[in-house]
Structures are given as C-alpha cells and as structure tokens.
Design an enzyme around this catalytic site. Structure first.
Site, PDB file in Angstrom:
ATOM      1  N   HIS A  80       2.178  -9.155   5.515  1.00  0.00           N
ATOM      2  CA  HIS A  80       1.669  -8.103   6.408  1.00  0.00           C
ATOM      3  C   HIS A  80       0.173  -8.272   6.623  1.00  0.00           C
ATOM      4  O   HIS A  80      -0.544  -8.730   5.733  1.00  0.00           O
ATOM      5  CB  HIS A  80       1.976  -6.708   5.868  1.00  0.00           C
ATOM      6  N   HIS A  89      -3.166  -5.975   7.797  1.00  0.00           N
ATOM      7  CA  HIS A  89      -3.720  -4.648   8.042  1.00  0.00           C
ATOM      8  C   HIS A  89      -4.594  -4.715   9.300  1.00  0.00           C
ATOM      9  O   HIS A  89      -5.387  -5.652   9.458  1.00  0.00           O
ATOM     10  CB  HIS A  89      -4.619  -4.214   6.882  1.00  0.00           C
ATOM     11  N   GLU A  93       0.208  -6.007  -2.856  1.00  0.00           N
ATOM     12  CA  GLU A  93       1.058  -5.057  -3.588  1.00  0.00           C
ATOM     13  C   GLU A  93       2.487  -5.040  -3.069  1.00  0.00           C
ATOM     14  O   GLU A  93       3.416  -4.751  -3.815  1.00  0.00           O
ATOM     15  CB  GLU A  93       0.456  -3.647  -3.498  1.00  0.00           C
ATOM     16  N   VAL A  94       2.664  -5.310  -1.782  1.00  0.00           N
ATOM     17  CA  VAL A  94       4.002  -5.355  -1.190  1.00  0.00           C
ATOM     18  C   VAL A  94       4.244  -6.795  -0.736  1.00  0.00           C
ATOM     19  O   VAL A  94       3.458  -7.338   0.059  1.00  0.00           O
ATOM     20  CB  VAL A  94       4.135  -4.374  -0.007  1.00  0.00           C
ATOM     21  N   ASP A 143       0.213   2.596   8.298  1.00  0.00           N
ATOM     22  CA  ASP A 143       0.056   2.601   6.833  1.00  0.00           C
ATOM     23  C   ASP A 143       0.040   4.056   6.363  1.00  0.00           C
ATOM     24  O   ASP A 143      -0.658   4.896   6.957  1.00  0.00           O
ATOM     25  CB  ASP A 143      -1.249   1.874   6.452  1.00  0.00           C
ATOM     26  N   ILE A 144       0.802   4.356   5.307  1.00  0.00           N
ATOM     27  CA  ILE A 144       0.865   5.756   4.828  1.00  0.00           C
ATOM     28  C   ILE A 144      -0.341   6.143   3.974  1.00  0.00           C
ATOM     29  O   ILE A 144      -0.493   7.305   3.625  1.00  0.00           O
ATOM     30  CB  ILE A 144       2.162   6.065   4.029  1.00  0.00           C
TER      31      ILE A 144
HETATM   32  P1  AMP Z   1      -1.235  -4.725   0.131  1.00  0.00           P
HETATM   33  O1  AMP Z   1       0.050  -5.386  -0.312  1.00  0.00           O
HETATM   34  O2  AMP Z   1      -2.301  -4.762  -0.928  1.00  0.00           O
HETATM   35  O3  AMP Z   1      -1.715  -5.230   1.452  1.00  0.00           O
HETATM   36  O4  AMP Z   1      -0.962  -3.174   0.268  1.00  0.00           O
HETATM   37  C1  AMP Z   1       0.234  -2.647   0.789  1.00  0.00           C
HETATM   38  C2  AMP Z   1      -0.080  -1.581   1.813  1.00  0.00           C
HETATM   39  O5  AMP Z   1       1.155  -1.012   2.176  1.00  0.00           O
HETATM   40  C3  AMP Z   1      -0.987  -0.461   1.341  1.00  0.00           C
HETATM   41  O6  AMP Z   1      -2.058  -0.295   2.289  1.00  0.00           O
HETATM   42  C4  AMP Z   1      -0.071   0.757   1.310  1.00  0.00           C
HETATM   43  O7  AMP Z   1      -0.737   1.946   1.662  1.00  0.00           O
HETATM   44  C5  AMP Z   1       0.976   0.377   2.328  1.00  0.00           C
HETATM   45  N1  AMP Z   1       2.285   0.995   2.137  1.00  0.00           N
HETATM   46  C6  AMP Z   1       2.984   1.061   0.981  1.00  0.00           C
HETATM   47  N2  AMP Z   1       4.162   1.674   1.186  1.00  0.00           N
HETATM   48  C7  AMP Z   1       4.214   2.005   2.499  1.00  0.00           C
HETATM   49  C8  AMP Z   1       5.160   2.663   3.328  1.00  0.00           C
HETATM   50  N3  AMP Z   1       6.332   3.111   2.847  1.00  0.00           N
HETATM   51  N4  AMP Z   1       4.873   2.839   4.642  1.00  0.00           N
HETATM   52  C9  AMP Z   1       3.705   2.383   5.137  1.00  0.00           C
HETATM   53  N5  AMP Z   1       2.771   1.751   4.417  1.00  0.00           N
HETATM   54  C10 AMP Z   1       2.998   1.568   3.107  1.00  0.00           C
END
Ligand code: AMP
Length: 138
Positions: free
Chosen positions: A103, A105, A98-99, A34-35
């Site tokens: 996924h 964590h 958010e994405v 995670d970035i």
């Molecule tokens: P969530 O959808 O709430 O689980 O959050 C999305 C996660 O993806 C967050 O922890 C971000 O820090 C992570 N994230 C977003 N863009 C990237 C990326 N390009 N590479 C790695 N992690 C990412």
C-alpha cells in the site's frame, strides 16, 4: 521474507469482509481512506492482486498502483486545496510496515502543518466527508 497472508486486513477489505470507505477503484487497484488519518484526506492505494510490499510486487502491480497513486494525489491535492502531497510506503516490520499487503499512503499537505501522530483513530463522519470531497475532485 514471509509468504503473503490472505487474511491480512487489506485482503479482507478487498473481499468486503470488513468495511472501508472507498474513494476509487479500477480493474487492478483500490483507493480507500485510512482510519487513522495523519492528515485530512489521508488515503491508501493498493493492488487488487496479492503481494506483501514493494519487494515482491511485479512490475505490472507497481505500474497499476502508481497510476492510481498519481490520480489520487492530484485529486486529493485539489480536494483540499493542498500545497503539496506526501507519499509514504513501508516494507517489512523493520521498514515500518504494519499491514502486509502493498500500500501507498497519499497525504495532502499544507505549508507549516505537521502530520498528526500515527495510531490515532479518526472521526468516521469527518473521514466520510473527506472521501466525498476526493470523489468529487476525481
Ligand atoms: P503501514 O503498514 O505502516 O503503512 O500502516 C498501515 C496503515 O493502515 C496505517 O496508516 C493504519 O492506520 C491503516 N489501517 C489499518 N487498518 C485499517 C483499516 N481497517 N482501514 C483503513 N486503514 C487501516
């Protein structure tokens, strides 16, 4: 629920259209750092096939992802000599997602050490070093 968007950022990572720090992959899953790490070693595990989240995932996708989540939880706990591991997973915007590519964590945890706030960019050199520790533990 909206349809899967094949231009989401994790789909682009899977296609190598944007960079990522990969730590593990097999035929069905990918794990990468995670970035915006909320703990040292914070990584994400995703299926290689499309689904938005837990709500539309197939049993086969969930089985493959959970096998990799367990493997990476064990490896990251060992790599950081952690006391425990937190697994987080969010579904749809109202659920904190958010994405929109499924996924999980994986967050190594130490007694008494809170998670860092969300949304803070990590130091890429430190993330690369943490990834190497996890790869070595696998
Ligand atoms: P969530 O959808 O709430 O689980 O959050 C999305 C996660 O993806 C967050 O922890 C971000 O820090 C992570 N994230 C977003 N863009 C990237 C990326 N390009 N590479 C790695 N992690 C990412």
């Amino acid at each position: 629920m909206s349809a899967y968007d094949s231009d989401n950022i994790f789909a682009k990572i899977l296609r190598d259209e944007i960079p990522s720090t990969r730590v593990y992959e097999d035929d069905d899953t990918l794990a990468f750092m995670d970035i915006m790490p909320r703990a040292d070693g914070h990584l994400l595990v995703i299926p290689k096939t499309p689904c938005r989240n837990l709500l539309d995932a197939t049993p086969a996708q969930l089985e493959a992802v959970m096998r990799t989540v367990q493997k990476l939880a064990q490896a990251s706990k060992a790599a950081f000599d952690a006391d425990g591991v937190t697994i987080q997973q969010f579904n749809e915007a109202a659920g904190g997602q958010e994405v929109f590519h499924l996924h999980f964590h994986v967050l190594p945890r130490h007694e008494g050490v809170p998670l860092r706030p969300a949304g803070q960019m990590g130091d890429m050199d430190a993330i690369a070093q943490h990834a190497e520790k996890i790869r070595a533990a696998l």
